[in-house]
Design a protein around this motif. Structure first.
Motif, PDB file in Angstrom:
ATOM      1  N   PRO A   1      50.572 -26.247  48.816  1.00 51.28           N
ATOM      2  CA  PRO A   1      49.188 -26.134  48.749  1.00 51.28           C
ATOM      3  C   PRO A   1      48.802 -26.996  50.519  1.00 51.28           C
ATOM      4  N   ASN A   2      47.553 -26.597  50.491  1.00 51.87           N
ATOM      5  CA  ASN A   2      47.313 -27.025  51.635  1.00 51.87           C
ATOM      6  C   ASN A   2      45.605 -26.722  51.746  1.00 51.87           C
ATOM      7  N   ARG A   3      45.053 -27.807  52.360  1.00 52.86           N
ATOM      8  CA  ARG A   3      43.230 -28.324  52.065  1.00 52.86           C
ATOM      9  C   ARG A   3      43.140 -26.128  52.543  1.00 52.86           C
ATOM     10  N   ILE A   4      42.436 -26.674  52.231  1.00 49.63           N
ATOM     11  CA  ILE A   4      41.290 -25.125  52.845  1.00 49.63           C
ATOM     12  C   ILE A   4      40.381 -25.642  54.290  1.00 49.63           C
ATOM     13  N   THR A   5      40.824 -26.401  54.679  1.00 48.23           N
ATOM     14  CA  THR A   5      40.384 -26.441  56.340  1.00 48.23           C
ATOM     15  C   THR A   5      41.470 -26.521  56.933  1.00 48.23           C
ATOM     16  N   ASP A   6      43.166 -25.844  56.558  1.00 47.14           N
ATOM     17  CA  ASP A   6      43.878 -25.858  57.238  1.00 47.14           C
ATOM     18  C   ASP A   6      44.821 -24.023  57.668  1.00 47.14           C
ATOM     19  N   THR A   7      44.769 -23.849  59.132  1.00 48.95           N
ATOM     20  CA  THR A   7      44.756 -23.285  59.556  1.00 48.95           C
ATOM     21  C   THR A   7      46.336 -22.150  58.968  1.00 48.95           C
ATOM     22  N   ALA A   8      46.520 -23.645  59.271  1.00 47.12           N
ATOM     23  CA  ALA A   8      48.979 -23.278  59.246  1.00 47.12           C
ATOM     24  C   ALA A   8      49.592 -23.643  58.152  1.00 47.12           C
TER      25      ALA A   8
ATOM     26  N   GLY B   1      54.295 -24.836  58.817  1.00 45.80           N
ATOM     27  CA  GLY B   1      53.818 -24.498  60.284  1.00 45.80           C
ATOM     28  C   GLY B   1      53.108 -22.859  60.459  1.00 45.80           C
ATOM     29  N   GLU B   2      53.955 -22.256  59.028  1.00 45.89           N
ATOM     30  CA  GLU B   2      53.255 -20.715  58.837  1.00 45.89           C
ATOM     31  C   GLU B   2      51.547 -20.513  59.018  1.00 45.89           C
ATOM     32  N   GLU B   3      50.913 -19.171  59.720  1.00 45.86           N
ATOM     33  CA  GLU B   3      50.157 -18.777  59.871  1.00 45.86           C
ATOM     34  C   GLU B   3      49.282 -18.946  58.191  1.00 45.86           C
ATOM     35  N   LEU B   4      47.307 -19.746  57.752  1.00 45.25           N
ATOM     36  CA  LEU B   4      47.899 -19.208  56.410  1.00 45.25           C
ATOM     37  C   LEU B   4      46.299 -18.701  56.981  1.00 45.25           C
ATOM     38  N   SER B   5      46.167 -17.038  55.891  1.00 42.86           N
ATOM     39  CA  SER B   5      44.916 -16.690  56.336  1.00 42.86           C
ATOM     40  C   SER B   5      43.820 -16.917  54.595  1.00 42.86           C
ATOM     41  N   ALA B   6      42.493 -16.628  54.263  1.00 51.00           N
ATOM     42  CA  ALA B   6      41.991 -16.410  53.410  1.00 51.00           C
ATOM     43  C   ALA B   6      42.424 -16.005  52.728  1.00 51.00           C
ATOM     44  N   ALA B   7      43.153 -15.229  52.283  1.00 48.70           N
ATOM     45  CA  ALA B   7      43.804 -14.466  51.572  1.00 48.70           C
ATOM     46  C   ALA B   7      44.906 -14.760  50.216  1.00 48.70           C
ATOM     47  N   TYR B   8      45.283 -16.331  51.012  1.00 46.97           N
ATOM     48  CA  TYR B   8      46.189 -17.066  50.661  1.00 46.97           C
ATOM     49  C   TYR B   8      45.047 -18.831  49.644  1.00 46.97           C
ATOM     50  N   GLU B   9      43.706 -18.154  49.755  1.00 52.80           N
ATOM     51  CA  GLU B   9      43.024 -19.394  49.260  1.00 52.80           C
ATOM     52  C   GLU B   9      43.032 -19.148  47.576  1.00 52.80           C
ATOM     53  N   GLN B  10      43.214 -19.948  47.225  1.00 53.06           N
ATOM     54  CA  GLN B  10      43.120 -20.234  45.223  1.00 53.06           C
ATOM     55  C   GLN B  10      42.371 -21.702  45.022  1.00 53.06           C
ATOM     56  N   THR B  11      41.889 -21.397  43.594  1.00 56.92           N
ATOM     57  CA  THR B  11      41.134 -22.496  43.109  1.00 56.92           C
ATOM     58  C   THR B  11      42.731 -22.605  41.758  1.00 56.92           C
TER      59      THR B  11
ATOM     60  N   SER C   1      38.887 -27.309  41.991  1.00 58.24           N
ATOM     61  CA  SER C   1      39.551 -27.705  43.412  1.00 58.24           C
ATOM     62  C   SER C   1      40.158 -26.464  44.276  1.00 58.24           C
ATOM     63  N   ARG C   2      39.982 -26.423  45.731  1.00 60.33           N
ATOM     64  CA  ARG C   2      39.928 -25.193  46.438  1.00 60.33           C
ATOM     65  C   ARG C   2      41.052 -25.752  47.302  1.00 60.33           C
ATOM     66  N   TYR C   3      42.116 -24.557  47.517  1.00 58.76           N
ATOM     67  CA  TYR C   3      43.035 -25.240  48.618  1.00 58.76           C
ATOM     68  C   TYR C   3      44.146 -23.584  48.937  1.00 58.76           C
ATOM     69  N   ARG C   4      44.865 -23.853  50.318  1.00 58.74           N
ATOM     70  CA  ARG C   4      45.505 -21.997  50.399  1.00 58.74           C
ATOM     71  C   ARG C   4      46.580 -22.395  50.053  1.00 58.74           C
TER      72      ARG C   4
END
Length: 139
Positions: A72-79, A84-94, A61-64
């Motif tokens: 834990p946010n959906r992988i498609t979320d940008t915030a 409301g904090e901005e999310l980046s690919a660096a915080y992508e998890q499995t 399962s992928r999430y940010r």
């Protein structure tokens, strides 16, 4: 359909919702009906002799995870959906690792949550379950 994304063992194509799929009655291996008819047998007959069953591929399962509140946010979320904090690919998890580069990406106030806490975001709503809140913790 529970076989979407799995691969037919005969043609190696992924199953889609439109495919006509048949399942081996002995081991449970899914096949395209056409592939099963062409082979006239299950592609995993070695499982039959061993008395084993076919298993789904493990799909992590992928999430940010939010770097500010650990939600834990959906992988498609940008915030972050919570703060409301901005999310980046660096915080992508499995579900099976701690981060894309093995480092912890959690806010200083929070401890690194375990997989159960991350996969159940409602349980602690992204808050540290061990944080002292007037003599009690959320946990």
């Amino acid at each position: 359909m529970r076989y979407i994304g799995e691969k037919c063992p005969v043609c190696q194509k992924e199953f889609t919702a439109e495919d006509d799929i048949v399942v081996c009655p002995e081991c449970g291996t899914p096949h395209h009906r056409e592939c099963y008819m062409l082979a006239n047998r299950c592609a995993n007959e070695e499982l039959h002799a061993a008395g084993e069953k076919w298993k789904h591929r493990a799909k992590p399962s992928r999430y940010r995870v939010c770097p500010k509140c650990s939600f834990p946010n959906r992988i498609t979320d940008t915030a972050c959906q919570r703060c409301g904090e901005e999310l980046s690919a660096a915080y992508e998890q499995t579900a099976d690792n701690s981060g894309t580069n093995g480092e912890k990406h959690w806010g200083e106030t929070f401890t690194m949550p375990d997989a159960e806490e991350l996969m159940n975001p409602i349980k602690y709503l992204g808050l540290d379950p061990n944080e002292d809140m007037g003599g009690v913790t959320m946990k």
